[in-house]
Design a protein around this motif. Sequence first.
Motif, PDB file in Angstrom:
ATOM      1  N   LYS A   1       4.358  -6.951   2.534  1.00 18.91           N
ATOM      2  CA  LYS A   1       4.039  -5.606   3.006  1.00 18.91           C
ATOM      3  C   LYS A   1       3.715  -4.729   1.802  1.00 18.91           C
ATOM      4  CE  LYS A   1       6.771  -5.371   7.274  1.00 18.91           C
ATOM      5  NZ  LYS A   1       5.641  -5.158   8.176  1.00 18.91           N
ATOM      6  N   GLU A   2       2.631  -4.015   1.901  1.00 20.84           N
ATOM      7  CA  GLU A   2       2.271  -3.066   0.858  1.00 20.84           C
ATOM      8  C   GLU A   2       2.782  -1.691   1.271  1.00 20.84           C
ATOM      9  OE1 GLU A   2      -1.635  -2.658  -1.780  1.00 20.84           O
ATOM     10  OE2 GLU A   2      -1.894  -1.810   0.226  1.00 20.84           O
ATOM     11  N   VAL A   3       3.628  -1.093   0.442  1.00 15.38           N
ATOM     12  CA  VAL A   3       4.221   0.207   0.768  1.00 15.38           C
ATOM     13  C   VAL A   3       4.066   1.153  -0.413  1.00 15.38           C
ATOM     14  CG1 VAL A   3       5.915  -0.827   2.316  1.00 15.38           C
ATOM     15  CG2 VAL A   3       6.516  -0.412  -0.070  1.00 15.38           C
ATOM     16  N   GLN A   4       4.164   2.426  -0.116  1.00 17.52           N
ATOM     17  CA  GLN A   4       4.094   3.420  -1.178  1.00 17.52           C
ATOM     18  C   GLN A   4       5.485   3.714  -1.725  1.00 17.52           C
ATOM     19  OE1 GLN A   4       1.157   6.259   0.968  1.00 17.52           O
ATOM     20  NE2 GLN A   4       0.844   6.534  -1.215  1.00 17.52           N
ATOM     21  N   TYR A   5       5.528   3.989  -3.007  1.00 16.79           N
ATOM     22  CA  TYR A   5       6.786   4.392  -3.616  1.00 16.79           C
ATOM     23  C   TYR A   5       7.239   5.727  -3.028  1.00 16.79           C
ATOM     24  CZ  TYR A   5       5.703   0.967  -7.290  1.00 16.79           C
ATOM     25  OH  TYR A   5       5.414  -0.176  -7.984  1.00 16.79           O
TER      26      TYR A   5
ATOM     27  N   PRO B   1      13.283  -8.195   0.267  1.00 11.98           N
ATOM     28  CA  PRO B   1      13.297  -7.346  -0.935  1.00 11.98           C
ATOM     29  C   PRO B   1      14.669  -6.781  -1.255  1.00 11.98           C
ATOM     30  CG  PRO B   1      11.396  -6.830   0.408  1.00 11.98           C
ATOM     31  CD  PRO B   1      12.242  -7.775   1.220  1.00 11.98           C
ATOM     32  N   VAL B   2      15.522  -6.601  -0.232  1.00 10.68           N
ATOM     33  CA  VAL B   2      16.850  -6.045  -0.471  1.00 10.68           C
ATOM     34  C   VAL B   2      17.715  -7.029  -1.242  1.00 10.68           C
ATOM     35  CG1 VAL B   2      18.976  -5.236   0.607  1.00 10.68           C
ATOM     36  CG2 VAL B   2      16.769  -4.536   1.529  1.00 10.68           C
TER      37      VAL B   2
ATOM     38  N   LEU C   1       4.078  -4.193  -3.648  1.00 11.68           N
ATOM     39  CA  LEU C   1       4.003  -5.257  -2.655  1.00 11.68           C
ATOM     40  C   LEU C   1       5.382  -5.877  -2.485  1.00 11.68           C
ATOM     41  CD1 LEU C   1       1.728  -6.537  -0.950  1.00 11.68           C
ATOM     42  CD2 LEU C   1       1.597  -8.351  -2.668  1.00 11.68           C
ATOM     43  N   LEU C   2       5.927  -5.762  -1.286  1.00 12.30           N
ATOM     44  CA  LEU C   2       7.233  -6.337  -0.981  1.00 12.30           C
ATOM     45  C   LEU C   2       7.051  -7.680  -0.287  1.00 12.30           C
ATOM     46  CD1 LEU C   2       9.056  -3.184   0.422  1.00 12.30           C
ATOM     47  CD2 LEU C   2       8.887  -3.952  -1.942  1.00 12.30           C
TER      48      LEU C   2
END
Length: 234
Positions: free
Chosen positions: A39-43, A187-188, A220-221
Amino acid sequence: MKLKNKFLSLAGIFIIFFAPVGYAEISNNIISFSTEVEKEVQYDLLEATLFIQSEDKELKSATKQVNSKINAALDIIRNVKSVEIKENSRTTHVRYNSKNKQDGWIAYGKLVLESQDDEQLAKVLTQLDGILAIDSLRPSVSSSALLNIEDTMIKDVLKQFQHKANLIRSSLNAKNYKIQELSITTPVNQNKYAPRMFQASNTKSYDSSVDIDLGESKTLLKANARARIEIIFE
C-alpha cells in the motif's frame, strides 16, 4: 522555513499493489508459498532530531553548558502542545589529545521531536535557532495510522493467500487443501517502512530561509504471508 508538502489525511489515498513474485515448494503433498501486498500511503508525521555538543577540560562545565541549552529548548517546546518530545538524552565521553592522553570531556545532548502539525514544528525549530542544531528531519507514518492500515492489509494479504491456495489446488486437480502453517508480517510488526531522511549534520543552527523538499511525502508499506498447505486429493 517552509515545508513544501503538507501532510494530507490518510483516508482515501491507499493504492494497492499485488506483488507478482512469490515461491512455491512441493514435498509429500505439502506446498510452501508466500504472497505479498503493498500500500502506498502518505506520511502523517514529521520527526526532528536536534543536538548540542560541548567540550571542556572540566566535566562539570561541559555538562552544565549542555544542560543549560537543553533546558532552554524544553521551555520553548513544552509551550506547543502539538509537538511531542520523544527522546531527551544526555551522554558524556572522555576527550583525548594527540598523545592519547585524557585532556577533557565531551558532553552531548539530544532531543527527538515529533508532530503531525508541520507548521507548528517549523515554528519551534525557528525558535530553537541558536540553541540547538538540527541533525535530521524525517517524515514517517504514525503508530495510530499504522494500526489502522494493518487491519486492511491483513485482509488483503489473506485474500491473496486464499486466491493462491485455490489456484494451486485447482491446478493440481485436488479436492481441497488444509492449512498446516500460516504466518503474517505487517508494517507494524516489521517496524519499518522506508522513511525518507534529510541529513543536516553540518548545520550549526536552523536556517529558516532554507526550504525542505519532502518529495511526494509517500512511502510503500508491505505485508506478506508465508504458508504451508496440505493438498488433499481424496
